[in-house]
Scaffold this motif. Structure first.
Motif, PDB file in Angstrom:
ATOM      1  N   ILE A 130       1.122  -0.985  -0.180  1.00 49.27           N
ATOM      2  CA  ILE A 130       0.362  -0.718   0.053  1.00 49.27           C
ATOM      3  C   ILE A 130       0.989   1.530  -0.140  1.00 49.27           C
ATOM      4  O   ILE A 130       0.898   1.997  -0.693  1.00 49.27           O
ATOM      5  N   ALA A 131       1.972   0.849   0.975  1.00 50.60           N
ATOM      6  CA  ALA A 131       3.122   2.650   0.725  1.00 50.60           C
ATOM      7  C   ALA A 131       3.848   2.479  -0.348  1.00 50.60           C
ATOM      8  O   ALA A 131       3.796   3.559  -0.738  1.00 50.60           O
ATOM      9  N   GLU A 132       3.135   1.889  -1.407  1.00 51.95           N
ATOM     10  CA  GLU A 132       4.168   2.190  -2.745  1.00 51.95           C
ATOM     11  C   GLU A 132       3.625   3.073  -3.710  1.00 51.95           C
ATOM     12  O   GLU A 132       3.000   2.887  -4.932  1.00 51.95           O
ATOM     13  N   LEU A 133       1.880   2.460  -3.131  1.00 54.97           N
ATOM     14  CA  LEU A 133       0.603   3.195  -4.432  1.00 54.97           C
ATOM     15  C   LEU A 133       1.537   4.678  -4.160  1.00 54.97           C
ATOM     16  O   LEU A 133       1.197   5.065  -3.728  1.00 54.97           O
ATOM     17  N   PRO A 134       0.869   4.836  -5.986  1.00 58.47           N
ATOM     18  CA  PRO A 134       1.565   6.558  -5.845  1.00 58.47           C
ATOM     19  C   PRO A 134      -0.261   7.267  -5.229  1.00 58.47           C
ATOM     20  O   PRO A 134      -0.228   7.067  -4.233  1.00 58.47           O
ATOM     21  N   VAL A 140      -7.793   7.939  -2.490  1.00 60.20           N
ATOM     22  CA  VAL A 140      -8.733   6.959  -3.059  1.00 60.20           C
ATOM     23  C   VAL A 140      -8.582   5.970  -2.218  1.00 60.20           C
ATOM     24  O   VAL A 140      -9.442   5.651  -1.007  1.00 60.20           O
ATOM     25  N   PHE A 141      -7.427   5.286  -2.132  1.00 60.14           N
ATOM     26  CA  PHE A 141      -7.957   3.671  -1.696  1.00 60.14           C
ATOM     27  C   PHE A 141      -7.986   3.819  -0.098  1.00 60.14           C
ATOM     28  O   PHE A 141      -8.753   2.884  -0.304  1.00 60.14           O
ATOM     29  N   LEU A 142      -7.174   5.053   0.700  1.00 60.58           N
ATOM     30  CA  LEU A 142      -7.670   4.531   2.025  1.00 60.58           C
ATOM     31  C   LEU A 142      -8.756   5.704   2.308  1.00 60.58           C
ATOM     32  O   LEU A 142      -9.962   5.112   3.159  1.00 60.58           O
ATOM     33  N   SER A 161     -13.585  13.377 -11.106  1.00 62.32           N
ATOM     34  CA  SER A 161     -15.010  13.185 -11.435  1.00 62.32           C
ATOM     35  C   SER A 161     -14.984  11.562 -10.580  1.00 62.32           C
ATOM     36  O   SER A 161     -13.878  11.593 -10.708  1.00 62.32           O
ATOM     37  N   GLU A 162     -16.505  10.799 -11.052  1.00 59.72           N
ATOM     38  CA  GLU A 162     -16.838   9.692 -10.425  1.00 59.72           C
ATOM     39  C   GLU A 162     -15.542   8.487 -11.709  1.00 59.72           C
ATOM     40  O   GLU A 162     -15.116   7.523 -10.700  1.00 59.72           O
ATOM     41  N   GLY A 163     -15.672   8.912 -12.343  1.00 60.06           N
ATOM     42  CA  GLY A 163     -15.196   8.517 -12.924  1.00 60.06           C
ATOM     43  C   GLY A 163     -13.428   7.945 -13.342  1.00 60.06           C
ATOM     44  O   GLY A 163     -12.630   7.207 -12.966  1.00 60.06           O
ATOM     45  N   THR A 164     -12.550   9.284 -13.274  1.00 56.74           N
ATOM     46  CA  THR A 164     -11.339   9.605 -12.812  1.00 56.74           C
ATOM     47  C   THR A 164     -11.618   8.108 -10.888  1.00 56.74           C
ATOM     48  O   THR A 164     -10.265   7.497 -11.223  1.00 56.74           O
ATOM     49  N   ILE A 165     -11.607   8.775 -10.079  1.00 56.80           N
ATOM     50  CA  ILE A 165     -11.781   8.173  -9.137  1.00 56.80           C
ATOM     51  C   ILE A 165     -11.803   6.267  -9.172  1.00 56.80           C
ATOM     52  O   ILE A 165     -11.353   6.069  -8.118  1.00 56.80           O
ATOM     53  N   ARG A 170      -9.171   0.972  -9.216  1.00 60.41           N
ATOM     54  CA  ARG A 170      -9.210  -0.235 -10.167  1.00 60.41           C
ATOM     55  C   ARG A 170      -7.360  -0.522 -10.411  1.00 60.41           C
ATOM     56  O   ARG A 170      -6.655  -0.747  -9.564  1.00 60.41           O
ATOM     57  N   ASN A 171      -6.674   0.860 -10.868  1.00 58.43           N
ATOM     58  CA  ASN A 171      -5.670   0.546 -10.499  1.00 58.43           C
ATOM     59  C   ASN A 171      -5.167   1.057  -9.400  1.00 58.43           C
ATOM     60  O   ASN A 171      -3.423  -0.397  -9.290  1.00 58.43           O
ATOM     61  N   ALA A 172      -5.298   0.748  -8.423  1.00 59.82           N
ATOM     62  CA  ALA A 172      -5.414   0.525  -6.958  1.00 59.82           C
ATOM     63  C   ALA A 172      -4.817  -1.052  -6.642  1.00 59.82           C
ATOM     64  O   ALA A 172      -3.754  -1.434  -6.135  1.00 59.82           O
ATOM     65  N   ARG A 173      -5.892  -1.601  -6.836  1.00 64.50           N
ATOM     66  CA  ARG A 173      -5.796  -2.373  -6.878  1.00 64.50           C
ATOM     67  C   ARG A 173      -5.502  -3.776  -7.883  1.00 64.50           C
ATOM     68  O   ARG A 173      -4.992  -4.624  -7.179  1.00 64.50           O
TER      69      ARG A 173
END
Length: 187
Positions: A130-134, A140-142, A161-165, A170-173
């Motif tokens: 998790i610490a490696e996430l940009p 967003v993840f937290l 935007s909601e789409g960006t979030i 998704r990219n974090a996962r």
């Protein structure tokens, strides 16, 4: 004394009227403190960080534009203050202060010590991943998983935007899956 017309108070504060800032602080202070306290889980640290938010808000109020809600602007400052705090504390991620440990965790014991060890190891690997996430993905993840905020609220808070979030989430996962797969396959 001012009537509570937020835009009027903001305008007066932007033009140097320090008295106009007080009602804004009184209105939003409990919410900002609670937001920070949930993140840091220490009331004294939360008080200090909340004061830092108000200092930054006062110093930066001239840059506030009314195209966003004042509360969203404040929450963005609070979120950035928390992120800065956690970056400074990053070297202490392996230990928790005793007063912050949930007492039920002290009482619960596992019948199988190796299983508890594997869970602890997984937790450490997950934290490291998790610490490696940009920064934006991490935020967003937290907000989504730790604070259980809905996508729409996160989008409003971060002025995206909601789409960006959804894309950041998704990219974090996917990034976490990629980082954890080698560990999970070796276990």
């Amino acid at each position: 004394m001012f009537d509570f017309d937020e835009s009027h108070l903001i305008d007066h504060t932007q033009h140097g009227d320090t008295d106009a800032f007080g009602p804004l602080v009184r209105k939003y202070h409990p919410r900002i403190y609670t937001h920070i306290h949930v993140r840091v889980r220490d009331p004294e640290v939360a008080k200090d960080l909340t004061q830092e938010v108000w200092l930054k808000a006062y110093r930066g109020i001239k840059s506030f534009r009314a195209d966003a809600a004042f509360s969203s602007w404040l929450y963005r400052i609070a979120e950035n203050v928390c992120i800065d705090f956690f970056r400074q504390q990053k070297h202490d991620t392996d230990t928790e202060p005793l007063h912050l440990i949930d007492p039920s965790r002290l009482l619960s014991t596992s019948a199988c010590p190796s299983r508890a060890l594997l869970r602890a190891e997984l937790r450490l690997n997950l934290r490291a991943s998790i610490a490696e996430l940009p920064a934006m993905r991490l935020r967003v993840f937290l907000l989504y998983y730790h604070h259980e905020m809905p996508i729409k609220a996160i989008a409003s808070l971060l002025n995206r935007s909601e789409g960006t979030i959804k894309t950041h989430l998704r990219n974090a996962r996917l990034q976490l899956q990629g980082l954890l797969t080698p560990y999970l396959q070796s276990s």
